[in-house]
Design an enzyme around this catalytic site. Structure first.
Site, short mmCIF file in Angstrom:
data_model
loop_
_atom_site.label_atom_id
_atom_site.label_comp_id
_atom_site.label_asym_id
_atom_site.label_seq_id
_atom_site.Cartn_x
_atom_site.Cartn_y
_atom_site.Cartn_z
N CYS A 46 0.80 -1.13 -0.05
CA CYS A 46 0.09 -0.05 0.04
C CYS A 46 0.86 1.12 -0.01
O CYS A 46 2.16 1.31 0.34
CB CYS A 46 -0.98 0.00 1.04
SG CYS A 46 -0.16 0.29 2.72
N CYS A 48 0.84 3.84 2.10
CA CYS A 48 1.37 4.25 3.16
C CYS A 48 2.54 3.52 3.65
O CYS A 48 3.31 3.93 4.50
CB CYS A 48 0.17 4.19 4.42
SG CYS A 48 -0.66 2.78 4.66
#
Length: 136
Positions: A46, A48
């Site tokens: 992902c 993040c």
């Protein structure tokens, strides 16, 4: 499962600075049985993880006190190893990315995804360094 060539640079982002990648349940059990402090990073594909978690984990190592052991599992890739590592993080629910600091096998500090997502890498690094200063 994600393709190996997709996750390779994401894996290397941590392994190139000294994290040991754990691919099996047995490797996780061995790592968690070590004395001292162990930082476990649950890596992820992902955004993040790329923008916050991995840079934060790397920057946190620029500290006088550091964990004795640095290990990582990759969510969505090494499923059994990740599940085993997350088992040590109970009562926290599974999340990725996440980071946990253990001292002699006992969970002493946890950063869940909601502590990582939307926060700058510097803030994550400072959070981890505070934990290192207290527990390492």
């Amino acid at each position: 499962m994600y393709p190996a060539d997709l996750v390779k640079p994401m894996r290397e982002d941590l392994t190139n600075i000294g994290f040991e990648e754990l691919h099996t349940v047995e490797a996780v059990e061995t790592a968690m049985a070590k004395e001292g402090t162990t930082l476990v990073v649950v890596n992820s594909v992902c955004g993040c993880a790329a923008a916050n978690a991995r840079p934060g984990a790397k920057a946190s190592l620029n500290n006088d006190k550091k964990p004795d052991n640095l290990v990582t599992v990759f969510a969505g890739v090494d499923r059994e190893a990740t599940d085993k590592a997350r088992g040590f993080m109970v009562p926290f629910p599974p999340s990725s990315p996440s980071m946990a600091l253990f001292k002699n096998g006992e969970l002493v500090h946890m950063l869940e995804r909601h502590h990582i997502e939307g926060r700058p890498a510097e803030m994550i690094a400072e959070n981890l360094m505070d934990a290192y200063n207290e527990h390492c």
